[in-house]
Design a protein around this motif. Structure first.
Motif, PDB file in Angstrom:
ATOM      1  N   UNK A  68      83.649 -23.215  22.165  1.00  0.00           N
ATOM      2  CA  UNK A  68      82.959 -23.684  20.912  1.00  0.00           C
ATOM      3  C   UNK A  68      83.399 -22.865  19.896  1.00  0.00           C
ATOM      4  N   UNK A  69      82.559 -23.673  19.023  1.00  0.00           N
ATOM      5  CA  UNK A  69      82.765 -23.874  17.175  1.00  0.00           C
ATOM      6  C   UNK A  69      81.859 -23.420  16.816  1.00  0.00           C
ATOM      7  N   UNK A  70      81.818 -21.829  15.992  1.00  0.00           N
ATOM      8  CA  UNK A  70      80.837 -20.555  15.840  1.00  0.00           C
ATOM      9  C   UNK A  70      80.978 -21.138  14.050  1.00  0.00           C
ATOM     10  N   UNK A  71      79.898 -21.411  13.824  1.00  0.00           N
ATOM     11  CA  UNK A  71      79.403 -21.149  12.097  1.00  0.00           C
ATOM     12  C   UNK A  71      78.516 -20.227  11.481  1.00  0.00           C
ATOM     13  N   UNK A  72      78.751 -19.220  10.980  1.00  0.00           N
ATOM     14  CA  UNK A  72      77.720 -19.064  10.393  1.00  0.00           C
ATOM     15  C   UNK A  72      76.903 -19.273   8.699  1.00  0.00           C
ATOM     16  N   UNK A  73      76.295 -19.543   8.897  1.00  0.00           N
ATOM     17  CA  UNK A  73      75.457 -20.661   7.684  1.00  0.00           C
ATOM     18  C   UNK A  73      73.919 -19.064   7.569  1.00  0.00           C
ATOM     19  N   UNK A  74      74.596 -18.406   6.832  1.00  0.00           N
ATOM     20  CA  UNK A  74      73.514 -17.068   6.954  1.00  0.00           C
ATOM     21  C   UNK A  74      72.659 -16.896   5.762  1.00  0.00           C
ATOM     22  N   UNK A  75      73.472 -18.016   4.754  1.00  0.00           N
ATOM     23  CA  UNK A  75      73.173 -18.305   3.732  1.00  0.00           C
ATOM     24  C   UNK A  75      71.556 -19.408   3.847  1.00  0.00           C
ATOM     25  N   UNK A  76      71.610 -19.738   4.292  1.00  0.00           N
ATOM     26  CA  UNK A  76      70.720 -21.002   4.819  1.00  0.00           C
ATOM     27  C   UNK A  76      69.068 -21.062   5.140  1.00  0.00           C
ATOM     28  N   UNK A  77      68.598 -20.502   4.106  1.00  0.00           N
ATOM     29  CA  UNK A  77      67.279 -19.654   3.990  1.00  0.00           C
ATOM     30  C   UNK A  77      65.993 -20.607   4.358  1.00  0.00           C
ATOM     31  N   UNK A  78      66.681 -22.185   4.078  1.00  0.00           N
ATOM     32  CA  UNK A  78      65.750 -23.051   3.814  1.00  0.00           C
ATOM     33  C   UNK A  78      65.452 -24.103   4.357  1.00  0.00           C
ATOM     34  N   UNK A  79      64.699 -24.793   4.649  1.00  0.00           N
ATOM     35  CA  UNK A  79      64.948 -25.881   5.849  1.00  0.00           C
ATOM     36  C   UNK A  79      65.811 -27.247   5.112  1.00  0.00           C
ATOM     37  N   UNK A  80      65.586 -27.264   3.542  1.00  0.00           N
ATOM     38  CA  UNK A  80      66.970 -27.927   2.831  1.00  0.00           C
ATOM     39  C   UNK A  80      68.144 -27.334   3.419  1.00  0.00           C
ATOM     40  N   UNK A  81      68.463 -26.126   3.084  1.00  0.00           N
ATOM     41  CA  UNK A  81      69.740 -25.933   3.471  1.00  0.00           C
ATOM     42  C   UNK A  81      70.421 -25.658   5.041  1.00  0.00           C
ATOM     43  N   UNK A  82      69.591 -25.839   5.269  1.00  0.00           N
ATOM     44  CA  UNK A  82      69.469 -25.726   6.913  1.00  0.00           C
ATOM     45  C   UNK A  82      70.446 -26.623   7.626  1.00  0.00           C
ATOM     46  N   UNK A  83      69.565 -28.399   7.197  1.00  0.00           N
ATOM     47  CA  UNK A  83      69.507 -29.737   7.196  1.00  0.00           C
ATOM     48  C   UNK A  83      70.836 -30.890   6.866  1.00  0.00           C
TER      49      UNK A  83
END
Length: 424
Positions: free
Chosen positions: A294-309
């Motif tokens: 699998x491709x594993x992606x770190x977006x731990x900085x995505x701390x709100x809904x807009x960043x997650x989307x």
């Protein structure tokens, strides 16, 4: 003579910004004393004769220190304001960058385009940067900093405004108002507005700055895209494919940076060089492994809904999304209403918000496979068994339930994935 000659401040909060403010005030002729909570309770300053108070941006408006200041007639301020005062006194050009998402990317891009120093909410106090050899100050400013600090940058940027930090500010309106504070005290200069700012979010905006717009779709008085090129005020800057950063959200970030930098006098060559050499911020949509196929992606900085989307939109293939952490009065219904369940095929919910995430998903997308786990390590183990092509850690939450920072959370994610890969 220093700008704080004869002034006496108490600094509340013994973190990085508090210690920086102490040093800056003393170097500029003032006197300052540090206080902090003791055993979780307010430590009232023993000396009552203070001209001002510098309060850590991490301290909420409901803290007793604000009531103390009101009672004593002391105006609370922040370390950012101290830094901007020093920069103004020294004649240093200043840029202030705020917004819900993209602040760090835009701050770093502007600094690269102008030869400036990136500082502020990125972890380098502006009061330290302002005392260094003269360069443009490019300061990332959070809503917490703008709650207490009065700043008047030469160029201000609001990248976008979405819902965030409602737990701290109390209401969405107060959060939006703090973002608008970045331009409230400007006596001129330019205010760059990103594309994703709802009209209602600017209801409290009152500024003497000239408004500069950004658009990915239309010609405007500012930075825009026409054909396959970036433009600023009708003049071509460079081809859009010179931008090294991927994703529509980074194109919008680039437009904000182009507008601000060129308002500061940067050339098209300066801008092009910065765009073509730009790198993503750590823990922002970073590939960390190909374990378990699998491709594993770190977006731990995505701390709100807009960043997650935004992270989901940039991720190809089917996705197992790891969500959760410490909530910020987040409305997860916004997330599950917008998610394409043909792409996000599974969610793993962790942390203090796991139950709220499950309840929200059940009410909106009941067919979505969702697993609640006890922590990040378990989340990784569950995600490894999913059928999704990509596992994306983009929690839409703060990290403080399990970790000291989003950076620690991202590092622990990478370590857990590595361990899983070793077991496979």
């Amino acid at each position: 003579m220093g700008i704080f000659d004869g002034k006496r401040y108490f600094v509340y909060g013994d973190g990085l910004s508090g210690r920086a403010a102490i040093g800056a005030i003393k170097k500029c002729g003032g006197r300052a004393k540090l206080y902090a909570d003791a055993d979780g309770r307010f430590c009232e300053p023993a000396d009552k004769r203070y001209d001002g108070a510098v309060i850590s941006p991490g301290i909420r408006p409901t803290h007793a220190v604000y009531e103390y200041c009101a009672r004593r007639g002391i105006r609370p301020t922040g370390e950012a304001e101290i830094g901007f005062k020093i920069a103004e006194e020294r004649g240093m050009p200043t840029v202030g960058v705020t917004g819900t998402n993209g602040k760090t990317t835009v701050t770093n891009l502007i600094a690269a385009m102008t030869g400036g120093v990136a500082c502020g909410n990125i972890g380098y106090p502006v009061s330290i940067a302002a005392l260094k050899p003269q360069k443009p100050i490019v300061c990332e400013l959070s809503s917490f900093q703008l709650y207490s600090s009065v700043v008047a940058p030469d160029v201000a940027v609001i990248t976008n405004i979405a819902s965030d930090h409602i737990d701290w500010h109390g209401t969405a309106a107060e959060y939006r108002a703090c973002k608008c504070n970045i331009a409230a005290h400007m006596r001129g200069g330019y205010l760059v507005l990103g594309e994703d700012i709802p009209v209602g979010a600017l209801e409290t905006l009152d500024t003497k700055a000239q408004i500069v717009r950004c658009s990915t779709t239309n010609v405007c008085d500012g930075a825009y895209i026409s054909g396959d090129n970036f433009y600023f005020m009708g003049k071509r800057v460079c081809p859009t494919d010179y931008l090294r950063l991927q994703g529509v959200h980074n194109v919008k970030n680039a437009l904000c940076a182009i507008a601000a930098a060129m308002c500061m006098g940067a050339s098209a060559g300066d801008v092009t060089a910065a765009l073509s050499s730009a790198e993503l911020s750590p823990h922002r949509i970073r590939d960390v492994s190909a374990a378990c196929g699998k491709r594993w992606i770190d977006d731990s900085k995505g701390t709100n809904v807009a960043a997650c989307l935004a992270a989901v939109a940039q991720t190809s293939g089917t996705v197992c999304l790891i969500l959760g952490g410490r909530g910020k009065a987040t409305d997860f219904s916004e997330l599950f209403t917008a998610i394409d369940t043909a792409r996000v095929t599974e969610v793993v919910a962790m942390g203090e918000t796991a139950q709220a995430i499950r309840d929200s998903a059940a009410g909106i997308v009941p067919s979505l496979k969702l697993t609640v786990v006890n922590g990040l390590n378990e989340a990784v183990k569950v995600a490894a068994k999913s059928d999704a092509q990509t596992v994306l850690l983009s929690p839409a939450c703060a990290s403080f339930d399990e970790f000291k920072s989003y950076a620690e959370r991202g590092d622990r994610f990478a370590a857990a994935v590595k361990a899983i890969g070793g077991e496979a």
